[in-house]
Design a protein around this motif. Structure first.
Motif, short mmCIF file in Angstrom:
data_model
loop_
_atom_site.label_atom_id
_atom_site.label_comp_id
_atom_site.label_asym_id
_atom_site.label_seq_id
_atom_site.Cartn_x
_atom_site.Cartn_y
_atom_site.Cartn_z
N SER A 1 40.34 -16.38 -6.80
CA SER A 1 41.82 -15.99 -7.40
C SER A 1 42.82 -15.78 -5.63
O SER A 1 42.12 -15.06 -5.19
CB SER A 1 42.00 -14.87 -8.61
N TRP A 2 43.46 -15.90 -6.09
CA TRP A 2 44.31 -15.30 -4.72
C TRP A 2 44.55 -13.69 -4.63
O TRP A 2 44.63 -13.08 -3.47
CB TRP A 2 46.15 -15.69 -5.21
N ARG B 1 44.52 -21.68 -15.29
CA ARG B 1 45.41 -23.03 -14.24
C ARG B 1 45.99 -22.17 -12.79
O ARG B 1 46.34 -23.13 -11.84
CB ARG B 1 46.96 -23.28 -14.91
N ALA B 2 46.04 -21.19 -12.51
CA ALA B 2 46.29 -20.49 -11.23
C ALA B 2 45.80 -21.29 -10.56
O ALA B 2 44.65 -21.46 -10.64
CB ALA B 2 46.58 -19.21 -11.84
N GLN B 3 46.07 -21.48 -9.46
CA GLN B 3 45.81 -22.21 -8.07
C GLN B 3 45.03 -21.00 -7.63
O GLN B 3 45.08 -20.20 -6.95
CB GLN B 3 46.75 -22.98 -6.86
N GLN B 4 43.89 -21.43 -6.94
CA GLN B 4 42.50 -20.65 -6.62
C GLN B 4 42.63 -21.30 -5.07
O GLN B 4 43.16 -21.87 -4.65
CB GLN B 4 40.75 -21.12 -7.15
N ASN C 1 59.38 -14.53 -4.16
CA ASN C 1 58.23 -14.42 -3.81
C ASN C 1 57.75 -14.16 -2.83
O ASN C 1 56.59 -15.49 -2.44
CB ASN C 1 57.54 -15.02 -4.67
N VAL D 1 50.66 -20.02 -2.36
CA VAL D 1 50.24 -21.33 -3.58
C VAL D 1 51.27 -20.32 -4.68
O VAL D 1 51.63 -19.29 -4.77
CB VAL D 1 48.62 -21.06 -4.10
N ASP D 2 50.89 -21.05 -6.10
CA ASP D 2 51.96 -20.54 -7.11
C ASP D 2 53.24 -20.00 -7.23
O ASP D 2 53.12 -19.19 -7.48
CB ASP D 2 50.56 -19.88 -7.77
N GLY E 1 47.45 -20.24 -18.41
CA GLY E 1 47.96 -20.18 -17.07
C GLY E 1 46.53 -19.16 -16.28
O GLY E 1 47.30 -19.64 -14.84
N ARG F 1 54.59 -18.81 -4.43
CA ARG F 1 54.55 -18.12 -3.34
C ARG F 1 54.48 -18.72 -1.57
O ARG F 1 53.66 -19.60 -2.01
CB ARG F 1 53.17 -17.13 -3.00
#
Length: 311
Positions: A65-66, A19-22, A89, A41-42, A16, A44
Motif C-alpha cells: 500500500s502507499w 481497489r487502492a493502487q499498490q 492532494n 498514485v490514487d 475501496g 496524489r
C-alpha cells in the motif's frame, strides 16, 4: 435494517481499499524524481525537492500500500513525504530535516578538522625542516601531532623510536633538492611501474632484490636526472650500516642481503615520498591563497569543487 446499512458501508470501504493502487519498486537504481513519480498514485501528486533531483537510490520493494511504501522509503532513504496541499492532494519528497541538519553538522566538523590539519601539517613539516629548530623540539612537535591523531591519544614506545629516527632521517636528507627534481622522481616511478608491469608474471615471491638488480642494469639511477646531491645522499644512506636509514629499516630482509647499489633505490623511494608529501602540502597552501574568490574547505565539500593537478 441498521445492520444491513453498516454491512453495506463496510463492504464499500473494503472494496475501496482493495481497489487502492499498490506501489512496487522492482530492483533497480531510481532517481528521486522517479521515486516521486511512482508514489504519485490514487490522485496524489508527489513532487521531488530540488536538492534530491540529481541523486539516485538502489531500491527493491514488493507491492505494498502507499502508506506502507511511504514508511519504508522514509526510514530507508532518510527522506520524508510531506503533504503540501490537502485540497489538491499534493506532496513533496524531501530530505528528512533532522538528518539534513545532522549531516550539515558533520560536514562542518569535517571541514574544521581538515582545515586545522592542513595548517598544522604544513607548519609541522616546516618546523622539521628548519635547522634552527633542535632535533628534540622537532621530535616533540611531531609526537604531539601523532598523539592528536591517535584514537586514544597514545603512541607506543616502538612508534616513538621509529618517529625519532624518521625525523632524524628527514632532517639530514636533501629535501629541497628533491623538491626541485620532482620531474626526475616522476620519470623514475613511471619507468619502475612500466618495468614491473612487463616482468611481473615472471617474478616469484620474495624476488624484490632480483627485480631491482634487473631494473638497475637496464636503467641506472644516473639516467633519470637526479641532482648529484640526491644521488650522493642515497649512496651514503645505503652504504653505511650505522646510518639512520639502516636503523629505521633494519627489519627488512633487503637491507640484510642486498648490495648498496640496489639499496639506493629504497633510499630514493623514501626521499621521493617525503618530497611528494611536503610538495602536496605546499601546493595546497599555495593554491588556496591564490583562489579568487577564496574558497573554504566547507565550500569545497558542499559544492564538490575540484582542484586538478597538471604536470
Amino acid at each position: 435494517m441498521r445492520h444491513a446499512v453498516l454491512g453495506c458501508m463496510l463492504s464499500v470501504l473494503l472494496q475501496g481499499i482493495a481497489r487502492a493502487q499498490q506501489v512496487e519498486f522492482p530492483l533497480d537504481y531510481y532517481s528521486f524524481e522517479e521515486i516521486a513519480q511512482r508514489m504519485s498514485v490514487d490522485g496524489r501528486r508527489v513532487d521531488c525537492a530540488r536538492s534530491l533531483r540529481q541523486k539516485l537510490a538502489l531500491v527493491r520493494l514488493k507491492p505494498r500500500s502507499w502508506q506502507q511504501t511511504r514508511e519504508i522509503l522514509e526510514a530507508g532513504l532518510d527522506i520524508r513525504l510531506r503533504l503540501t496541499s490537502k485540497v489538491e492532494n499534493r506532496w513533496i519528497l524531501e530530505r528528512n530535516p533532522e538528518v539534513a541538519r545532522q549531516e550539515k553538522r558533520w560536514r562542518e566538523q569535517l571541514a574544521a578538522y581538515l582545515e586545522r590539519k592542513r595548517v598544522r601539517d604544513l607548519q609541522l613539516m616546516r618546523k622539521v625542516m628548519d635547522k634552527r629548530v633542535s632535533d628534540e623540539e622537532a621530535f616533540d612537535i611531531v609526537l604531539e601531532a601523532a598523539k592528536e591523531d591517535s584514537p586514544d591519544g597514545m603512541v607506543s614506545p616502538e612508534f616513538e623510536r621509529e618517529l625519532r629516527l624518521m625525523i632524524e632521517l628527514v632532517r639530514t636528507a636533501p629535501i629541497e633538492p628533491a623538491l626541485r627534481s620532482w620531474r626526475a622522481f616522476e620519470r623514475y616511478e613511471r619507468q619502475q611501474n612500466e618495468f614491473l608491469k612487463n616482468i611481473y608474471n615472471a617474478l616469484a615471491p620474495n624476488e624484490t632484490l632480483r627485480w631491482y638488480m634487473q631494473f638497475e642494469a637496464q636503467y641506472p639511477l644516473s639516467s633519470f636526472g637526479f641532482p648529484q646531491e640526491v644521488l650522493d645522499w642515497a649512496h651514503r644512506a645505503a652504504s653505511d650500516k650505522e646510518s639512520v636509514f639502516y636503523s629505521l629499516f633494519s627489519s627488512l630482509a633487503e637491507l640484510k642481503e642486498g648490495d648498496p647499489q640496489i639499496l639506493q633505490h629504497f633510499a630514493l623511494k623514501l626521499l621521493g615520498l617525503f618530497a611528494y608529501q611536503y610538495g602536496e602540502w605546499w601546493a595546497q597552501d599555495a593554491l588556496k591563497r591564490q583562489l579568487q574568490p577564496p574558497m573554504s574547505v566547507l565550500e569545497a565539500i558542499e559544492q564538490g569543487a575540484v582542484l586538478r593537478e597538471y604536470i
